[in-house]
Design a protein around this motif. Structure first.
Motif, PDB file in Angstrom:
ATOM      1  N   SER A  97      50.890  86.519 -85.092  1.00  0.00           N
ATOM      2  CA  SER A  97      51.389  87.298 -83.957  1.00  0.00           C
ATOM      3  C   SER A  97      50.853  86.651 -82.685  1.00  0.00           C
ATOM      4  CB  SER A  97      50.945  88.753 -84.072  1.00  0.00           C
ATOM      5  OG  SER A  97      49.538  88.827 -84.126  1.00  0.00           O
ATOM      6  N   LEU A  98      51.764  86.130 -81.894  1.00  0.00           N
ATOM      7  CA  LEU A  98      51.396  85.404 -80.681  1.00  0.00           C
ATOM      8  C   LEU A  98      51.787  86.208 -79.453  1.00  0.00           C
ATOM      9  CD1 LEU A  98      52.708  81.833 -81.600  1.00  0.00           C
ATOM     10  CD2 LEU A  98      50.350  82.624 -81.664  1.00  0.00           C
ATOM     11  N   ASN A  99      51.000  86.040 -78.416  1.00  0.00           N
ATOM     12  CA  ASN A  99      51.299  86.634 -77.117  1.00  0.00           C
ATOM     13  C   ASN A  99      51.197  85.547 -76.071  1.00  0.00           C
ATOM     14  OD1 ASN A  99      51.462  89.332 -78.148  1.00  0.00           O
ATOM     15  ND2 ASN A  99      49.241  89.336 -78.278  1.00  0.00           N
ATOM     16  N   LYS A 100      51.930  85.711 -74.984  1.00  0.00           N
ATOM     17  CA  LYS A 100      51.843  84.740 -73.889  1.00  0.00           C
ATOM     18  C   LYS A 100      50.414  84.725 -73.347  1.00  0.00           C
ATOM     19  CE  LYS A 100      56.587  84.930 -72.264  1.00  0.00           C
ATOM     20  NZ  LYS A 100      57.478  85.203 -71.142  1.00  0.00           N
ATOM     21  N   GLY A 101      49.917  83.523 -73.049  1.00  0.00           N
ATOM     22  CA  GLY A 101      48.585  83.365 -72.496  1.00  0.00           C
ATOM     23  C   GLY A 101      47.479  83.278 -73.534  1.00  0.00           C
ATOM     24  N   GLN A 102      47.823  83.437 -74.807  1.00  0.00           N
ATOM     25  CA  GLN A 102      46.829  83.421 -75.877  1.00  0.00           C
ATOM     26  C   GLN A 102      46.396  81.987 -76.197  1.00  0.00           C
ATOM     27  OE1 GLN A 102      48.375  85.307 -79.411  1.00  0.00           O
ATOM     28  NE2 GLN A 102      46.461  86.398 -79.696  1.00  0.00           N
ATOM     29  N   LEU A 103      45.122  81.803 -76.517  1.00  0.00           N
ATOM     30  CA  LEU A 103      44.620  80.490 -76.932  1.00  0.00           C
ATOM     31  C   LEU A 103      44.943  80.272 -78.395  1.00  0.00           C
ATOM     32  CD1 LEU A 103      41.118  80.396 -75.222  1.00  0.00           C
ATOM     33  CD2 LEU A 103      43.097  79.014 -74.644  1.00  0.00           C
ATOM     34  N   VAL A 104      45.434  79.070 -78.720  1.00  0.00           N
ATOM     35  CA  VAL A 104      45.783  78.752 -80.104  1.00  0.00           C
ATOM     36  C   VAL A 104      45.252  77.372 -80.468  1.00  0.00           C
ATOM     37  CG1 VAL A 104      47.863  80.192 -80.202  1.00  0.00           C
ATOM     38  CG2 VAL A 104      48.030  77.843 -79.399  1.00  0.00           C
ATOM     39  N   GLU A 105      45.104  77.171 -81.764  1.00  0.00           N
ATOM     40  CA  GLU A 105      44.757  75.850 -82.287  1.00  0.00           C
ATOM     41  C   GLU A 105      45.946  75.369 -83.089  1.00  0.00           C
ATOM     42  OE1 GLU A 105      41.606  73.684 -85.301  1.00  0.00           O
ATOM     43  OE2 GLU A 105      41.181  75.701 -84.593  1.00  0.00           O
ATOM     44  N   PHE A 111      50.237  67.101 -83.199  1.00  0.00           N
ATOM     45  CA  PHE A 111      49.190  67.571 -82.285  1.00  0.00           C
ATOM     46  C   PHE A 111      48.088  68.323 -83.026  1.00  0.00           C
ATOM     47  CE2 PHE A 111      53.150  67.317 -79.831  1.00  0.00           C
ATOM     48  CZ  PHE A 111      52.760  66.419 -78.849  1.00  0.00           C
ATOM     49  N   LYS A 112      47.993  68.115 -84.329  1.00  0.00           N
ATOM     50  CA  LYS A 112      47.010  68.810 -85.170  1.00  0.00           C
ATOM     51  C   LYS A 112      45.601  68.616 -84.616  1.00  0.00           C
ATOM     52  CE  LYS A 112      45.421  69.110 -89.910  1.00  0.00           C
ATOM     53  NZ  LYS A 112      45.603  68.652 -91.280  1.00  0.00           N
ATOM     54  N   GLY A 113      44.854  69.721 -84.559  1.00  0.00           N
ATOM     55  CA  GLY A 113      43.479  69.678 -84.083  1.00  0.00           C
ATOM     56  C   GLY A 113      43.333  69.969 -82.599  1.00  0.00           C
ATOM     57  N   MET A 114      44.415  69.961 -81.854  1.00  0.00           N
ATOM     58  CA  MET A 114      44.347  70.224 -80.414  1.00  0.00           C
ATOM     59  C   MET A 114      44.413  71.730 -80.158  1.00  0.00           C
ATOM     60  SD  MET A 114      46.831  67.359 -78.828  1.00  0.00           S
ATOM     61  CE  MET A 114      46.113  65.857 -78.247  1.00  0.00           C
ATOM     62  N   LYS A 115      43.929  72.114 -78.994  1.00  0.00           N
ATOM     63  CA  LYS A 115      43.981  73.510 -78.573  1.00  0.00           C
ATOM     64  C   LYS A 115      44.967  73.634 -77.413  1.00  0.00           C
ATOM     65  CE  LYS A 115      39.349  74.792 -80.023  1.00  0.00           C
ATOM     66  NZ  LYS A 115      39.684  75.543 -81.178  1.00  0.00           N
ATOM     67  N   GLY A 116      45.520  74.826 -77.267  1.00  0.00           N
ATOM     68  CA  GLY A 116      46.473  75.045 -76.203  1.00  0.00           C
ATOM     69  C   GLY A 116      46.606  76.515 -75.866  1.00  0.00           C
ATOM     70  N   ARG A 117      47.438  76.790 -74.884  1.00  0.00           N
ATOM     71  CA  ARG A 117      47.700  78.160 -74.450  1.00  0.00           C
ATOM     72  C   ARG A 117      49.202  78.414 -74.565  1.00  0.00           C
ATOM     73  NH1 ARG A 117      44.444  81.585 -72.061  1.00  0.00           N
ATOM     74  NH2 ARG A 117      42.941  79.999 -71.451  1.00  0.00           N
ATOM     75  N   VAL A 118      49.555  79.590 -75.105  1.00  0.00           N
ATOM     76  CA  VAL A 118      50.956  79.952 -75.309  1.00  0.00           C
ATOM     77  C   VAL A 118      51.613  80.221 -73.956  1.00  0.00           C
ATOM     78  CG1 VAL A 118      52.543  81.587 -76.380  1.00  0.00           C
ATOM     79  CG2 VAL A 118      50.455  80.933 -77.570  1.00  0.00           C
ATOM     80  N   VAL A 119      52.746  79.537 -73.708  1.00  0.00           N
ATOM     81  CA  VAL A 119      53.506  79.716 -72.477  1.00  0.00           C
ATOM     82  C   VAL A 119      54.736  80.585 -72.731  1.00  0.00           C
ATOM     83  CG1 VAL A 119      54.801  78.522 -70.661  1.00  0.00           C
ATOM     84  CG2 VAL A 119      52.764  77.459 -71.637  1.00  0.00           C
ATOM     85  N   GLU A 120      55.442  80.298 -73.827  1.00  0.00           N
ATOM     86  CA  GLU A 120      56.683  81.011 -74.161  1.00  0.00           C
ATOM     87  C   GLU A 120      56.794  81.087 -75.677  1.00  0.00           C
ATOM     88  OE1 GLU A 120      59.728  83.269 -73.266  1.00  0.00           O
ATOM     89  OE2 GLU A 120      58.780  82.191 -71.621  1.00  0.00           O
ATOM     90  N   ILE A 121      57.380  82.183 -76.174  1.00  0.00           N
ATOM     91  CA  ILE A 121      57.567  82.366 -77.609  1.00  0.00           C
ATOM     92  C   ILE A 121      59.053  82.519 -77.888  1.00  0.00           C
ATOM     93  CG2 ILE A 121      57.026  83.808 -79.604  1.00  0.00           C
ATOM     94  CD1 ILE A 121      54.570  84.775 -77.865  1.00  0.00           C
TER      95      ILE A 121
END
Length: 154
Positions: A97-105, A111-121
């Motif tokens: 369950s993802l939300n905008k602005g959430q931190l994900v790995e 891009f395996k192993g990188m971290k990012g922030r959800v912009v759009e779902i």
């Protein structure tokens, strides 16, 4: 090359009495071996009640296969394509369950192993746009949601 190797496989769904899928699949396998029919695979699933799927080279062999078997409901098999079989038998994946602005790995893909922030779902496509937090530039990539794991926010 024998004639069975020249023919392209066709896939058929055979309607059977619910609960007898395994029994009928075993009967099909035994009959195919005994009569030397061009049966290439027989598949059933507990999730797919009342159906046995058969891959066969020669349509005539299919009628020899199902003829006279008590728990086969319809004597007329339904032709289906391989993509439909894959959809039916592919295990369901639990999407995070993802939300905008959430931190994900990112746990899969290039891009395996990188971290990012959800912009759009994009829930209909099963994808999300992620801004990568690695490096100086703000790169936005579209990643399948099954390749994402929600990171703990601090």
């Amino acid at each position: 090359m024998s004639s069975s190797e020249k023919k392209e496989s066709k896939i058929y769904a055979i309607s059977v009495v619910g609960g007898y899928e395994e029994k009928i699949a075993l009967i099909f396998a035994e009959r195919a071996q005994t009569l030397k029919l061009d049966v290439r695979s027989i598949v059933y699933s507990e999730d797919l009640k009342g159906t046995v799927i058969v891959e066969i080279g020669d349509i005539k062999d299919l009628f020899y296969l199902i003829r006279g078997i008590k728990n086969v409901k319809r004597k007329r098999p339904i032709a289906i394509n391989l993509q439909d079989v894959v959809k039916l038998l592919k295990p369901l994946t639990v999407l995070p369950s993802l939300n905008k602005g959430q931190l994900v790995e990112i746990i899969g893909g290039p891009f395996k192993g990188m971290k990012g922030r959800v912009v759009e779902i994009y829930s209909t496509r099963g994808e999300a746009d992620i801004t990568l937090l690695e490096g100086d530039s703000k790169i936005v990539v579209t990643i399948p949601t099954e390749h994402l794991k929600v990171s703990e926010q601090k």
